[in-house]
Design an enzyme around this catalytic site. Sequence first.
Site, PDB file in Angstrom:
ATOM      1  NE  ARG A   1     -10.319 -11.602   6.639  1.00 10.52           N
ATOM      2  CZ  ARG A   1     -11.110 -12.261   7.717  1.00 10.52           C
ATOM      3  NH1 ARG A   1     -12.377 -12.472   7.945  1.00 10.52           N
ATOM      4  NH2 ARG A   1     -10.318 -13.149   8.602  1.00 10.52           N
TER       5      ARG A   1
ATOM      6  CB  ILE B   1      -1.020   0.005   1.239  1.00 12.96           C
ATOM      7  CG1 ILE B   1      -1.960  -1.265   1.223  1.00 12.96           C
ATOM      8  CG2 ILE B   1      -2.031   1.162   1.178  1.00 12.96           C
ATOM      9  CD1 ILE B   1      -2.513  -1.300   2.472  1.00 12.96           C
TER      10      ILE B   1
ATOM     11  CE  LYS C   1      -1.850  -1.554  11.656  1.00 13.11           C
ATOM     12  NZ  LYS C   1      -0.662  -0.524  11.023  1.00 13.11           N
TER      13      LYS C   1
ATOM     14  CB  THR D   1      -5.948  -3.103  10.014  1.00 14.81           C
ATOM     15  OG1 THR D   1      -6.781  -4.177   9.769  1.00 14.81           O
ATOM     16  CG2 THR D   1      -5.427  -3.629  11.399  1.00 14.81           C
ATOM     17  CG  ASP D   2     -11.099  -4.448   8.634  1.00 15.29           C
ATOM     18  OD1 ASP D   2     -10.221  -4.940   8.751  1.00 15.29           O
ATOM     19  OD2 ASP D   2     -12.100  -4.772   7.710  1.00 15.29           O
ATOM     20  CD  GLU D   3      -6.905  -8.438  10.026  1.00 17.61           C
ATOM     21  OE1 GLU D   3      -6.389  -9.119  10.948  1.00 17.61           O
ATOM     22  OE2 GLU D   3      -6.925  -8.632   8.920  1.00 17.61           O
TER      23      GLU D   3
ATOM     24  CE1 TYR E   1      -1.253  -6.139  10.823  1.00 12.97           C
ATOM     25  CE2 TYR E   1      -3.410  -6.765  10.722  1.00 12.97           C
ATOM     26  CZ  TYR E   1      -2.423  -5.945  10.336  1.00 12.97           C
ATOM     27  OH  TYR E   1      -2.679  -4.649   9.420  1.00 12.97           O
TER      28      TYR E   1
ATOM     29  N   GLY F   1      -7.640 -18.823  15.609  1.00 15.43           N
ATOM     30  CA  GLY F   1      -8.363 -17.492  16.020  1.00 15.43           C
ATOM     31  C   GLY F   1      -8.980 -16.955  14.820  1.00 15.43           C
TER      32      GLY F   1
END
Length: 351
Positions: A226, A13, A166, A137-139, A162, A294
Amino acid sequence: MMRVLVTGGAGFIGGAVVRRLLADSGTIVFNLDKLGYASDLTGIQQQLVGSVAERHVLQQVNLVDAETTVAAVQQADPDLVLHLAAESHVDRSIAGPEEFLASNVSGTFNLLQAVRKHWEALPRERQEQFRFHHISTDEVFGSLGKSGRFSETTPYDPRSPYSASKAASDHFVNAWHHTYGLPVVLTNCSNNYGPWQFPEKLIPVVILKALAGEPIPLYGDGANVRDWLFVEDHVDALLLAATKGKLGHSYCVGGHGERTNKQVVETICTVLDQLRPQGAPHAGLITLVADRPGHDRRYAINASRISSELGWQPRHGLEQGLEATVRWYLSNLDWCQAVLQQAGYSGGRLG
Ligand code: NAD
Ligand code: TDX
């Protein structure tokens, strides 16, 4: 000339952001990256022709090193910082979480400290214009059930190493705004896809496995959802938020592209059946494999804030973007082999 510091500009990105800045504007771009396994500068180098080359300065720096980070920020002397540098692959965070803590949390902390020092020393006029944009991120919001979408008011609930790293970095960025007044903007985006993505993420993995006639690994039951966004649409959103977003605000960015993984994989197979027919449908290669530990079930974004406040809309539908992406990979298979080889990664299961 505006001075922009892009961290992670040798990644997927960040590279798209750097190319856009070099193509569209009179900015000088300082590209700070540790040049890790997922980094590649080919796309940027193709653009460094004539005077454009003078507007790109590569800084090979690991944000984990605080002193080097301070020196790099001082050299860049930025008006705007776009912070994309991060370890980004969930499966790798499961196999080796330490690097995610180091790069995403300590790295962001070191960058914030270096940028604060720079910002506090700026003359008043430049200080008032300065911005730090943190790309997240949306995560960080966790996993959705069958209905609902993430928005800026969704509570944080990260569930992988991860996303936890974030989420921590988002909290540090917000704290530096509230405590020190650093002028920050955040964005939380859904899954990106498009040209130059390192072939470890779902879409390039599927394309390369299908072309090789190898099993296409679909985790679990293939029904995880997603919300896919074409990378150039994300760049549109980032540049809008970075320059016009409200300070201290976050913006959710998504592609109105909710699909199950199975739907995405089948669409890619159908495109390949047309562009590279191999006798039997490529979908015959789809193989259910052990689930990701997970594994978040569903992500979906309500992007109404960035749409109403900043006028952003994605320009690409998923099917159109996927076909363009498949065509790009078909024309750049040598690049895929080169980056995989350089990274010492042969396309096997991670995590
Ligand atoms: P990427 O892995 O392709 O690129 C990340 C770049 O950051 C790499 O070039 C890497 O070398 C660099 N980097 C990592 N740690 C560093 C460190 N300690 N010091 C300096 N450089 C370092 O990732 P990407 O997909 O381009 O993601 C960019 C950013 O966008 C990340 O912050 C990620 O969390 C976020 N994001 C990604 C997606 C997605 O779908 N890919 C979606 C939402 C948000
Ligand atoms: O081989 C695979 N098979 C498979 O079924 C791979 C690599 C993935 N998957 C599944 C897992 C996910 O449900 O596909 C989905 C997408 O996987 P990834 O491409 O690994 O992306 P994801 O884990 O969703 O995270 C991505 O989007 C959010 C980026 O990697 C993150 O950096 C970003 O923050």
